[in-house]
Design an enzyme around this catalytic site. Structure first.
Site, PDB file in Angstrom:
ATOM      1  N   CYS A 182     -22.838 -19.240   0.106  1.00 49.81           N
ATOM      2  CA  CYS A 182     -21.818 -18.819  -0.869  1.00 49.81           C
ATOM      3  C   CYS A 182     -21.021 -17.660  -0.287  1.00 49.81           C
ATOM      4  O   CYS A 182     -21.486 -17.003   0.640  1.00 49.81           O
ATOM      5  CB  CYS A 182     -22.447 -18.301  -2.148  1.00 49.81           C
ATOM      6  SG  CYS A 182     -23.381 -19.548  -3.026  1.00 49.81           S
ATOM      7  N   ARG A 228     -16.200 -15.816  -6.651  1.00 51.09           N
ATOM      8  CA  ARG A 228     -16.974 -16.374  -5.530  1.00 51.09           C
ATOM      9  C   ARG A 228     -16.698 -17.853  -5.311  1.00 51.09           C
ATOM     10  O   ARG A 228     -16.126 -18.528  -6.168  1.00 51.09           O
ATOM     11  CB  ARG A 228     -18.431 -16.175  -5.852  1.00 51.09           C
ATOM     12  CG  ARG A 228     -18.895 -16.970  -7.113  1.00 51.09           C
ATOM     13  CD  ARG A 228     -19.669 -18.228  -6.846  1.00 51.09           C
ATOM     14  NE  ARG A 228     -20.864 -18.042  -6.106  1.00 51.09           N
ATOM     15  CZ  ARG A 228     -22.007 -17.575  -6.609  1.00 51.09           C
ATOM     16  NH1 ARG A 228     -22.079 -17.263  -7.889  1.00 51.09           N
ATOM     17  NH2 ARG A 228     -23.067 -17.473  -5.857  1.00 51.09           N
ATOM     18  N   ASN A 242     -27.261 -16.728  -2.558  1.00 50.00           N
ATOM     19  CA  ASN A 242     -28.543 -17.055  -1.952  1.00 50.00           C
ATOM     20  C   ASN A 242     -28.960 -16.028  -0.888  1.00 50.00           C
ATOM     21  O   ASN A 242     -28.130 -15.579  -0.105  1.00 50.00           O
ATOM     22  CB  ASN A 242     -28.435 -18.436  -1.308  1.00 50.00           C
ATOM     23  CG  ASN A 242     -29.664 -19.244  -1.556  1.00 50.00           C
ATOM     24  OD1 ASN A 242     -30.269 -19.159  -2.619  1.00 50.00           O
ATOM     25  ND2 ASN A 242     -30.054 -20.019  -0.568  1.00 50.00           N
TER      26      ASN A 242
HETATM   27  C1  LIG Z   1     -28.067 -21.624  -5.164  1.00 47.71           C
HETATM   28  C2  LIG Z   1     -27.030 -20.682  -5.735  1.00 47.71           C
HETATM   29  C3  LIG Z   1     -26.503 -19.805  -4.618  1.00 47.71           C
HETATM   30  C4  LIG Z   1     -25.577 -20.578  -3.750  1.00 47.71           C
HETATM   31  C5  LIG Z   1     -26.095 -20.716  -2.386  1.00 47.71           C
HETATM   32  O1  LIG Z   1     -26.050 -19.795  -1.622  1.00 47.71           O
HETATM   33  N1  LIG Z   1     -26.632 -21.947  -2.111  1.00 47.71           N
HETATM   34  C6  LIG Z   1     -26.891 -22.610  -0.890  1.00 47.71           C
HETATM   35  C7  LIG Z   1     -27.968 -22.125   0.063  1.00 47.71           C
HETATM   36  O2  LIG Z   1     -29.127 -22.541  -0.029  1.00 47.71           O
HETATM   37  O3  LIG Z   1     -27.637 -21.348   0.979  1.00 47.71           O
HETATM   38  C8  LIG Z   1     -27.585 -19.804  -6.846  1.00 47.71           C
HETATM   39  C9  LIG Z   1     -26.528 -18.800  -7.351  1.00 47.71           C
HETATM   40  C10 LIG Z   1     -26.872 -18.521  -8.823  1.00 47.71           C
HETATM   41  C11 LIG Z   1     -28.184 -19.256  -9.034  1.00 47.71           C
HETATM   42  C12 LIG Z   1     -28.582 -19.592 -10.479  1.00 47.71           C
HETATM   43  C13 LIG Z   1     -28.605 -18.344 -11.359  1.00 47.71           C
HETATM   44  O4  LIG Z   1     -29.348 -17.298 -10.755  1.00 47.71           O
HETATM   45  C14 LIG Z   1     -29.170 -18.636 -12.746  1.00 47.71           C
HETATM   46  C15 LIG Z   1     -30.507 -19.407 -12.732  1.00 47.71           C
HETATM   47  C16 LIG Z   1     -31.692 -18.523 -12.334  1.00 47.71           C
HETATM   48  C17 LIG Z   1     -33.005 -19.312 -12.378  1.00 47.71           C
HETATM   49  O5  LIG Z   1     -34.031 -18.479 -11.930  1.00 47.71           O
HETATM   50  C18 LIG Z   1     -32.918 -20.520 -11.480  1.00 47.71           C
HETATM   51  C19 LIG Z   1     -31.777 -21.393 -11.881  1.00 47.71           C
HETATM   52  C20 LIG Z   1     -30.413 -20.678 -11.895  1.00 47.71           C
HETATM   53  C21 LIG Z   1     -29.447 -21.662 -12.574  1.00 47.71           C
HETATM   54  C22 LIG Z   1     -29.961 -20.298 -10.460  1.00 47.71           C
HETATM   55  C23 LIG Z   1     -29.918 -21.517  -9.529  1.00 47.71           C
HETATM   56  C24 LIG Z   1     -29.432 -21.165  -8.115  1.00 47.71           C
HETATM   57  C25 LIG Z   1     -28.052 -20.486  -8.138  1.00 47.71           C
HETATM   58  C26 LIG Z   1     -27.012 -21.501  -8.630  1.00 47.71           C
END
Ligand SMILES: C[C@H](CCC(=O)NCC(=O)O)[C@H]1CC[C@H]2[C@@H]3[C@H](O)C[C@@H]4C[C@H](O)CC[C@]4(C)[C@H]3CC[C@]12C
Length: 325
Positions: A2, A16, A79
Site C-alpha cells: 500500500c 492511500r 501492511n
Molecule cells: C491488507 C491491508 C493493507 C494493504 C496491504 O499492504 N496489503 C498487501 C500486502 O500484504 O502487502 C490492510 C489495511 C487495513 C486492514 C484492515 C483494517 O485494519 C480493519 C480490519 C482489522 C482486523 O483486525 C482484520 C480485518 C481488517 C478488515 C483489516 C484487513 C487488512 C487491511 C485491509
C-alpha cells in the site's frame, strides 16, 4: 502493499492506495459524533469527532482501513508484516486493539500534536476482531491539515512514533530505514542532469526526463516509497480544488499496482483496489477504484453529524467510459 500520502497545497489531501489481491467489501463509511465507540479494554466513548473513511462494517462496527475526521486529522493502516508486534494487556497503559486504533485516535484528536500526546500511553494489544478477522500486522501514517505527519510502528521494542518529514508511507522495512534509503536517490531530479561522470566527455542528453533515469519503478515497498516521495515533492500546486484533487490522484496513481505485475501466489496478483483521499479542510472524501477511474466524492454532512447511526456508501465500481460518437 500500500501507499499513503499527505499532499499539502493550501488545503491538504490525505489518503492511500489499497493494494491487495482480494477485496473485503469495503465501503465509504461516515461515523457521526454520537455513534457509541466501544472498546475491548477501555470505556465507551459516547461523543467524539466524526470520521469519514474506507471501512468494512461488521456487526455494525466500522473496521476502518483509513479515514480522516472533521478536524482535519487523517490516519491510514498499511501492511507491516514481520516487524509488527502487538502486546498482551498491560496494567499501566491504554490498551487498544489494532482494529480500534483508527477510531480511537481520530475520535479524540484534532492534530498530530494531540495524537502524539495521546499515543504516549497507548499499547497495541494482541486481540483480534473475531475468529474470521485475524490480527492484521500494520503500521500507520497519521497527518493533519497543517501537513504535519508521523508514523506509528508497534514492534517488540514498543510503540515507536516517528516524525515523518516526507509525508509518505508504504510497507517494510521499518520507517527509519525507508527514510535512510531515500538518501540513495538524492540526485534524482525533474531537470536534465549535469555531466559530473566525466566532464571531458560529451554525453548527449538523448531524452527528456533523464534526471529521473534512476528513479525506481518496482512494485516493492522501497521502490514505491522513493517514487511517491519524488512525485509528491515535485507535484504542482493547483489554483482550484479540482486541479489539486487531480494532482493528488496523479501522485497516488504514480505508484498504482496494475493487475498482472505483483504475483503474491501462483497466478494470484495484488493490485490497487482503490485510491482515496480527503480534503482535510472541507471534509470531502474522494476515491477512484481499479475499474472506475472517475473520481467519486462523498461530502461530510457537517449539519447532520450529531447522530448515532453509521452512513454507508457503496463504491461506484462500474467502468465509466464516455463514448463520444
Ligand atoms: C491488507 C491491508 C493493507 C494493504 C496491504 O499492504 N496489503 C498487501 C500486502 O500484504 O502487502 C490492510 C489495511 C487495513 C486492514 C484492515 C483494517 O485494519 C480493519 C480490519 C482489522 C482486523 O483486525 C482484520 C480485518 C481488517 C478488515 C483489516 C484487513 C487488512 C487491511 C485491509
Amino acid at each position: 502493499m500500500c501507499t499513503s500520502v499527505i499532499y499539502t497545497v493550501g488545503d491538504a489531501y490525505f489518503g492511500r492506495n489499497l493494494d491487495l489481491e482480494v477485496s473485503f467489501g469495503q465501503q465509504v463509511v461516515i461515523m457521526p459524533r454520537d455513534f457509541a465507540l466501544h472498546f475491548r479494554k477501555l470505556p465507551t466513548i459516547a461523543h467524539h469527532y466524526a470520521i469519514t473513511g474506507m471501512a468494512l462494517v461488521q456487526d455494525n462496527y466500522p473496521l476502518y482501513f483509513d479515514g480522516a475526521n472533521e478536524k482535519g486529522l487523517g490516519m491510514a493502516g498499511l501492511n507491516f508484516d514481520g516487524p509488527a508486534h502487538y502486546f498482551p494487556e498491560q496494567t499501566d497503559k491504554q490498551n487498544v486493539t489494532p482494529f480500534e486504533f483508527v477510531p480511537y485516535v481520530l475520535g479524540q484528536c484534532a492534530t498530530v500534536a494531540e495524537a502524539k500526546k495521546l499515543l504516549k500511553n497507548v499499547s497495541l494489544i494482541n486481540i483480534n476482531f473475531s475468529d474470521k478477522l485475524a490480527l492484521s500486522p500494520l503500521h500507520w501514517l497519521i497527518a493533519d491539515k497543517s501537513g504535519a505527519s508521523i508514523v506509528v510502528e508497534s514492534t517488540t521494542a514498543g510503540l515507536n512514533v516517528y516524525d515523518n518529514p516526507v509525508g509518505v508511507l508504504t510497507n517494510n522495512p521499518e520507517f527509519p530505514q525507508q527514510l535512510q534509503n531515500l538518501a540513495n536517490y538524492q540526485s534524482v531530479s525533474p531537470a536534465n542532469p549535469e555531466n559530473t561522470l566525466a566532464v571531458n566527455l560529451s554525453l548527449p542528453v538523448y531524452s527528456r526526463g533523464l534526471g529521473s533515469h534512476f528513479l525506481p519503478g518496482g512494485m516493492d515497498s522501497e521502490s514505491r516509497f522513493v517514487k511517491v516521495a519524488f512525485t509528491k515533492e515535485n507535484a504542482p500546486v493547483g489554483k482550484t480544488e479540482d486541479e489539486n484533487v487531480i494532482n493528488y490522484f496523479h501522485i497516488l496513481h504514480s505508484v498504482e499496482q496494475q493487475k498482472g505485475l505483483d504475483e503474491v501466489a501462483p497466478n494470484t496478483f495484488e493490485y490497487t483496489i482503490y485510491s482515496d483521499g480527503m480534503d482535510l479542510t472541507t471534509g470531502t472524501f474522494y476515491y477512484t477504484t481499479y475499474t472506475n477511474n472517475q473520481i467519486n466524492a462523498v461530502k461530510m454532512p457537517k449539519d447532520h453529524l450529531d447522530q448515532d447511526q453509521l452512513m454507508t456508501f457503496d463504491l461506484q465500481d462500474k467502468p465509466t467510459i464516455n463514448y463520444q460518437n
